[in-house]
Design a protein around this motif. Structure first.
Motif: not given
Length: 638
Positions: A272-273, A297, A309, A314-315
């Protein structure tokens, strides 16, 4: 659907010869006659003649046209028959007769008609327009000049002036179409009670006298046609692989190292980001994520500037290195799961969460050694196949009188197969254990191309090797006649098992018919459906019933139903119970109107054409000579 064409396939095969006549008929016959004055005559039409040479050359041309148009499906044994040759000779006669009448009555095509005919010929068109270059190429291919060819076109158009007014006037009366349509689309509901021969076989006793008597009366049915036993060599992947040495372990190890990526599973990470515009905010977000990774998240939804995302926390999914190259620096910066410090990528900062890691792996050499060995050998075999294919082609022509010599030269094996006829394969019972029928070789040796090669003049009559026959791009065959076996009738002892089966079936058939006739008589009295199958609709257009049964069912009176009919078939006796009639099946009517009704004009025109040709024959002095019969039978007249 079009039941007529299915049930009359032989008629359609003959029509294939006569509907489309090659240019030879109109151009070649007249020219060839100047060179064949001493040839054997088949037909005289006034001063004109059709000779054996005329027929042979035009027939060969027609066979070549069919061979080119049908490709691998072309079967010479089904085409070059007495029926086909007779139909072709009749077409030559009709053409010559029409030509005589056209000349006698001064039918001649105008220059405009010739120009129009040339302009409509597909071979002369390029981009939909007449091309002089294409026209000249065609003339070169047939060895003619423009004056000769245009004279033939003028003659042909003149012939059309004789026949076209008759054929183009064909109109099938609407009442006739309606009556035929009513007959074809009438649907009857029937139930069947089937008495199969095989169900009565166990009740049959067979004596030696029964066998002798049946064999004497039916021995002709056991006649074995002329066949050949063949020696052959096959060049395919298996044959080449047998000549390719297994690579050494060192060579396989080198191949393994050069292709290590193919035997490796890359490390994959669930990532994730959070994308941010400035470093200060990125550091704050990274600190919060490190303190409570479960909030990552929520932080992404609050802070991330990546619209793609942000709403999914952010996945980025599960990534291997290189899936998103720009993110590799951050996504693969940690050795284990966790939160990264801000990573600058282009003009933004990213905070990554490594959720999980699927470790990569490499299959050890020992595990894939056999797979690599086969792969390397296949590559070597593929390269060698091309060379061997060329060598095989050369060898079978250079050494025409020995297949063993060819095999030795290429390191191949001569094999044998039995029972190849002009039209198919004989069974193991007829020719022994080396029969092709019923084995993996059946599709190869039942191929029309292979059978045609086996019975070609060079192979069958002269005893030479065949040329290379391409079964597929990776499978080549060469063959030679090992033995010829003339047509013969085997002795009773040789076919005793088959005769026994035939006698049993014949006696069982009598018992089945007796039982069926008794059931028919009983059913007509009590109208019971006991023993009958489920009711089903049948019509002349749509039915799976045997032809004899369908004809009996559809021709039976239906003024009083149910009505019963009985039919004795090859497989047993069938009692059919006709229960109802439907004359308003919309689907059948639509099929008739769409497919069969339009074809009626063609059928009628063909019959009219025959009658017209017979009428024209009365206008000339026509003599069909005895030699014509010999040519039709496939013999050469002397």
């Amino acid at each position: 659907m079009l039941e007529f064409f299915r049930r009359h396939s032989k008629i359609m095969m003959i029509l294939m010869f006569v509907v489309t006549l090659p240019s030879f008929v109109f151009f070649g016959v007249a020219d060839y006659q100047s060179f064949t004055t001493n040839e054997v005559r088949l037909v005289n039409i006034n001063e004109q003649k059709i000779t054996q040479s005329d027929f042979n050359q035009s027939w060969t041309q027609r066979l070549n046209e069919l061979r080119n148009s049908q490709g691998a499906e072309f079967d010479l044994s089904k085409v070059d028959t007495a029926e086909g040759r007779e139909a072709w000779l009749e077409s030559l006669i009709n053409n010559a007769v029409t030509q005589e009448v056209a000349q006698k009555d001064n039918f001649s095509a105008s220059d405009a008609m010739v120009r129009f005919a040339l302009a409509q010929t597909p071979d002369f068109l390029e981009d939909g327009k007449f091309s002089m270059q294409a026209y000249n190429r065609y003339l070169t291919s047939i060895g003619a000049n423009s004056q000769q060819y245009e004279a033939s076109v003028r003659a042909y158009e003149g012939l059309r002036l004789v026949a076209s007014p008759v054929l183009e006037s064909v109109v099938v009366p609407s009442n006739t179409v309606a009556q035929l349509g009513a007959a074809m689309t009438e649907e009857r509901t029937v139930r069947l009670h089937v008495f199969q021969n095989k169900d009565y076989a166990q009740s049959v006793n067979v004596s030696d006298d029964d066998l002798k008597n049946w064999y004497t009366a039916n021995e002709k049915s056991f006649e074995v046609p002329t066949y050949v036993n063949l020696d052959y060599i096959i060049l395919n992947q298996d044959a080449v692989m047998a000549q390719v040495k297994a690579p050494s372990d060192a060579e396989l190890e080198t191949y393994y190292q050069s292709n290590i990526a193919r035997f490796s599973t890359a490390e994959r990470r669930h990532v994730r980001h959070i994308q941010l515009a400035d470093l200060a905010t990125a550091e704050q977000v990274a600190t919060k994520a490190e303190q409570d990774p479960s909030q990552f998240e929520a932080l992404a939804k609050e802070y991330s500037q990546d619209a793609g995302t942000k709403n999914t926390g952010g996945d980025l999914g599960v990534l291997a290195r290189g899936d998103i190259p720009d993110l590799d620096e951050g996504a693969f910066s940690l050795a284990k799961e966790g939160i990264t410090s801000p990573v600058k990528i282009a003009n933004n900062y990213h905070v990554f969460q490594i959720v999980s890691i699927q470790a990569g792996s490499v299959k050890p050499f020992a595990e894939v050694k056999e797979e690599i060995s086969k792969e390397v050998r296949l590559q070597l075999a593929s390269e060698r196949f091309a060379t061997m294919a060329t060598d095989l082609t050369n060898a079978v022509h250079e050494q025409r009188d020995s297949l063993q010599g060819v095999a030795d030269r290429l390191g191949l094996q001569v094999q044998t197969v039995n029972g190849i006829t002009r039209s198919g394969l004989l069974s193991k019972e007829q020719v022994g254990n080396q029969a092709a029928a019923g084995t993996a070789l059946e599709s190869m040796f039942s191929s029309p191309r292979v059978r045609e090669a086996a019975f070609s003049a060079e192979v069958f009559a002269q005893g030479l090797n065949s040329g290379v026959i391409e079964i597929s791009p990776s499978e080549l065959l060469a063959l030679r006649v090992k033995a010829k076996v003339d047509a013969h009738i085997p002795k009773l002892e040789e076919v005793k098992a088959q005769v026994t089966a035939k006698v049993i079936d014949a006696k069982a058939k009598e018992l089945a018919a007796k039982a069926g006739e008794a059931e028919l008589a009983e059913a007509q009295l009590d109208n019971s459906t006991a023993g009958f199958q489920e009711a089903m609709p049948v019509s002349r257009m749509a039915s799976n019933l045997p032809e004899a049964l369908l004809k009996k069912v559809m021709s039976a009176p239906v003024d009083k139903l149910p009505f019963y009919v009985g039919v004795d078939l090859d497989t047993g006796y069938v009692v059919a119970r006709i229960e109802s009639v439907n004359t308003e099946n919309a689907e059948l009517k639509n099929l008739f109107n769409q497919f069969q009704a339009p074809a009626l004009g063609t059928v009628v025109a063909n019959e009219l054409n025959k009658a017209f040709a017979q009428n024209l024959r009365q206008k000339v002095k026509l003599e069909i000579l005895p030699a014509a019969k010999q040519v039709i039978e496939g013999e050469q007249a002397q």
